[in-house]
Structures are given as C-alpha cells and as structure tokens.
Design a protein around this motif. Structure first.
Motif, short mmCIF file in Angstrom:
data_model
loop_
_atom_site.label_atom_id
_atom_site.label_comp_id
_atom_site.label_asym_id
_atom_site.label_seq_id
_atom_site.Cartn_x
_atom_site.Cartn_y
_atom_site.Cartn_z
N UNK A 158 21.09 26.10 -45.89
CA UNK A 158 21.80 25.50 -47.03
C UNK A 158 21.48 24.01 -47.17
N UNK A 159 21.39 23.56 -48.40
CA UNK A 159 21.03 22.17 -48.68
C UNK A 159 22.19 21.47 -49.38
N UNK A 160 22.50 20.27 -48.94
CA UNK A 160 23.47 19.44 -49.66
C UNK A 160 22.71 18.65 -50.72
N UNK A 161 22.58 19.25 -51.91
CA UNK A 161 21.74 18.65 -52.95
C UNK A 161 22.23 17.27 -53.37
N UNK A 162 23.55 17.10 -53.38
CA UNK A 162 24.09 15.82 -53.84
C UNK A 162 23.79 14.70 -52.85
N UNK A 163 23.49 15.06 -51.62
CA UNK A 163 23.14 14.05 -50.63
C UNK A 163 21.62 13.86 -50.54
N UNK A 164 20.88 14.97 -50.58
CA UNK A 164 19.42 14.89 -50.39
C UNK A 164 18.66 14.63 -51.69
N UNK A 165 19.21 15.08 -52.82
CA UNK A 165 18.52 14.91 -54.12
C UNK A 165 19.52 14.36 -55.14
N UNK A 166 20.13 13.26 -54.80
CA UNK A 166 21.24 12.74 -55.60
C UNK A 166 20.81 12.38 -57.03
N UNK A 167 19.72 11.62 -57.17
CA UNK A 167 19.33 11.18 -58.52
C UNK A 167 18.90 12.36 -59.41
N UNK A 168 18.07 13.31 -58.89
CA UNK A 168 17.76 14.48 -59.74
C UNK A 168 19.00 15.27 -60.16
N UNK A 169 19.98 15.40 -59.26
CA UNK A 169 21.21 16.14 -59.63
C UNK A 169 21.96 15.40 -60.73
N UNK A 170 22.05 14.07 -60.61
CA UNK A 170 22.74 13.28 -61.63
C UNK A 170 22.01 13.37 -62.97
N UNK A 248 27.58 6.05 -56.95
CA UNK A 248 26.40 5.19 -56.79
C UNK A 248 25.58 5.53 -55.57
N UNK A 249 26.09 6.40 -54.69
CA UNK A 249 25.40 6.73 -53.45
C UNK A 249 24.60 8.01 -53.54
N UNK A 250 24.15 8.53 -52.40
CA UNK A 250 24.32 7.91 -51.07
C UNK A 250 23.48 6.64 -50.93
N UNK A 251 24.02 5.66 -50.22
CA UNK A 251 23.39 4.34 -50.19
C UNK A 251 23.48 3.74 -51.59
N UNK A 252 22.33 3.50 -52.19
CA UNK A 252 22.31 2.99 -53.56
C UNK A 252 21.37 3.84 -54.43
N UNK A 253 21.18 5.12 -54.03
CA UNK A 253 20.20 5.97 -54.71
C UNK A 253 20.55 6.23 -56.17
N UNK A 254 21.83 6.25 -56.52
CA UNK A 254 22.23 6.50 -57.90
C UNK A 254 23.03 5.31 -58.46
N UNK A 255 22.79 4.15 -57.88
CA UNK A 255 23.53 2.96 -58.33
C UNK A 255 22.87 2.38 -59.56
N UNK A 256 23.22 2.90 -60.73
CA UNK A 256 22.70 2.37 -61.99
C UNK A 256 23.38 1.03 -62.28
N UNK A 257 22.90 0.32 -63.29
CA UNK A 257 23.39 -1.04 -63.54
C UNK A 257 24.88 -1.09 -63.83
N UNK A 258 25.41 -0.08 -64.55
CA UNK A 258 26.84 -0.11 -64.86
C UNK A 258 27.68 -0.02 -63.59
N UNK A 259 27.23 0.78 -62.61
CA UNK A 259 27.96 0.87 -61.34
C UNK A 259 27.77 -0.40 -60.52
N UNK A 260 26.55 -0.93 -60.52
CA UNK A 260 26.29 -2.19 -59.81
C UNK A 260 27.17 -3.32 -60.37
#
Length: 300
Positions: A158-170, A248-260
């Motif tokens: 099983x894969x945690x997609x939201x952790x391993x592929x966060x930006x593609x999922x978003x 915006x995570x994990x880390x800053x992988x999905x931290x777009x400007x509005x979240x920053x």
C-alpha cells in the motif's frame, strides 16, 4: 466628453446624465475599495510590521528589505515554482483540455451517459472544499480506495499517495474540482459554432482533428482566452482545498504562494513581509492578465 472622436460613455447611457451618475456610483465605490486595500498592502510591504509583539504597534519603514528577502531567502521562489506547476498542470492542461474534450465529445449527445458525467462534474464543483479535501485524503490514504482497488490486488505494498505524491494528488483534486467550469463554458461556445460551417469543412475532406484545429478552435478563440484568464487567476491564488488537504506539506512540496503568504503573515506573524508577498502575487497576476487580454484582442 469626447476623446479621439469617440465618446467614452457607453451608447446606451449617453444623453442620460442622471442614469450615468447612478451607474457610476457603485463603480467608484468598488474602485475606491480596491485602491484602498492595494495601497494598504503596498505601504506595509515597506515596513517591519508584525502581527504581535512590539513591532505590532511600533513598526517602522525598512525600505526594500522585504522585497530583497523574497529573492535572497528560501521560501518565495520555491513556492512560486510550486504555484506555477500547480497552475499549469491543473488549470491550463487539466481543467481546460479535459473540459473542452468532454464538451466536444458530449455535444449533441443526450442520454444517461451524458447525465452521469455532467452530474459528476457538477458534484465536484459544488462540493465545499473541506468536504472535497476529506474525500481525496480518504481515497488516497494507505487504507483508501485506490490502494484497495488497484495497488493491493496487483500484489504491491500500500502507498500513502498524499505523502509520496502530494503535488500530483493536489493537482488531480483541483482538476476534478474545477473542470465543470471549463466544460460549461466550452459547451456554450460549441453550441454557437454553425453546423453548416463544420459540415462544409467535412465535405472538403477535413478530418475530425483538422476540423477542430482549423475551424472550431479559431471560432471559439475568445471563449478559450476568457476561460484561461479566469481559471489561471483562480488557480494561481487558490488556497482552501490545498491547505485542507496537505497544509502545504509534506515539507513544502505543496506550499503554493497563497499558503506561503498565510504562514508568513499569520503563522510567523510577519505582516510586512506578507504584504510584500501579496504585492508580488498581484504583479504576477497582473502580467498574466495582460497576456491573456492581448490574446483576446481582435487583430486590427
């Protein structure tokens, strides 16, 4: 009242001063409020204003320090790159192309399949962002639907997609959420394309791709430009679904400007720096808008 031989007043308002004054009041109020907030953000972008502490009341002007910080410290440029990727793949590629494809395929087709697809599209559009975030989080978790239906039956872990592929999922979540707008706009645009023109191209030997590229797309070009203008601006400044889904995570992988911007202004409390980020976003969106408006401009 005259400029270069042309009246600056709309023809249906010219000659009626009272109506013109009444019509101008809401516009003047709107412009005034817009200029007030823009001026507020611009002024505080040159200060060290903070949300709490001594600098919340005893702030001072720091010149261009906040703007220099945008390009010399980590955070802004990385978030800008993430935002551009998110906007390009989810809005320009995903929502626009998928919306046009569905509108073209379902044109003049009626029945159960069209109804199911339209209901699915509208459901994604109408669902509150928080609910949509919960659905995508549950679907892409280790125990979610994707793992249960695809990953585990294929014999994989099983894969945690939201952790391993966060930006593609978003990106996929935003495509699912926003494609309905493009579909509705392109459906209305395609309804205005004359069937006789398309049939004439067909008689001349043009195949489906040639008819689309050389006949249909040029006719609906203004609608394409309008759609891209709206969805690009909306997506570039989009916040709720991404923040609710990943923060915006994990880390800053999905931290777009509005979240920053939100984290810097209300998480750390640096309102002056946050104002500089908002001004930078305003400039970028303005440049994008000018680009699309030039595309919409009819050749003279």
């Amino acid at each position: 009242m005259q400029k270069s031989g042309k009246s600056w007043v709309s023809p249906w308002l010219s000659g009626s001063v009272p109506v013109l004054i009444v019509a101008a009041i809401p516009a003047l109020i709107f412009v005034g409020v817009l200029l007030y907030f823009t001026g507020w953000a611009l002024m505080f972008s040159f200060t060290n204003l903070e949300l709490y502490g001594r600098k919340a009341t005893e702030w001072s002007f720091v010149g261009l320090d906040n703007y220099e910080r945008l390009f010399t410290r980590r955070g802004f440029l990385e978030s800008l790159w993430t935002t551009l990727n998110f906007t390009f793949f989810s809005a320009i590629i995903g929502q626009s192309i998928l919306g046009f494809t569905l509108a073209a395929v379902l044109r003049n087709r009626y029945g159960g399949v069209r109804s199911v697809l339209e209901v699915s599209l509208m459901l994604g559009w109408l669902l509150p962002d928080i609910v949509a975030a919960f659905l995508w989080s549950a679907t892409t978790s280790k125990t979610g639907l994707v793992n249960q239906l695809i990953v585990i039956p294929l014999g994989m872990e099983p894969v945690n997609f939201l952790n391993d592929y966060a930006l593609p999922v978003v990106i996929l979540a935003n495509i699912w959420k926003g494609t309905a707008w493009s579909y509705l706009l392109y459906s209305a645009a395609l309804d205005n394309v004359s069937k006789e023109v398309v049939e004439a191209a067909k008689v001349d030997g043009a195949n489906a791709w040639q008819r689309t590229r050389r006949v249909i797309l040029p006719i609906i070009k203004p609608h394409i430009g309008t759609n891209l203008l709206f969805i690009t601006i909306w997506t570039f400044t989009y916040f709720p679904l991404i923040y609710a889904l990943t923060g915006g995570g994990p880390g800053s992988k999905t931290e777009v400007l509005s979240i920053f911007l939100y984290k810097q202004s209300f998480g750390i409390g640096k309102l002056g720096y946050g104002s500089a980020i908002s001004v930078a976003m305003l400039v970028i969106v303005g440049v994008m808008s000018l680009f699309y408006l030039r595309l919409l401009k009819e050749p003279e």
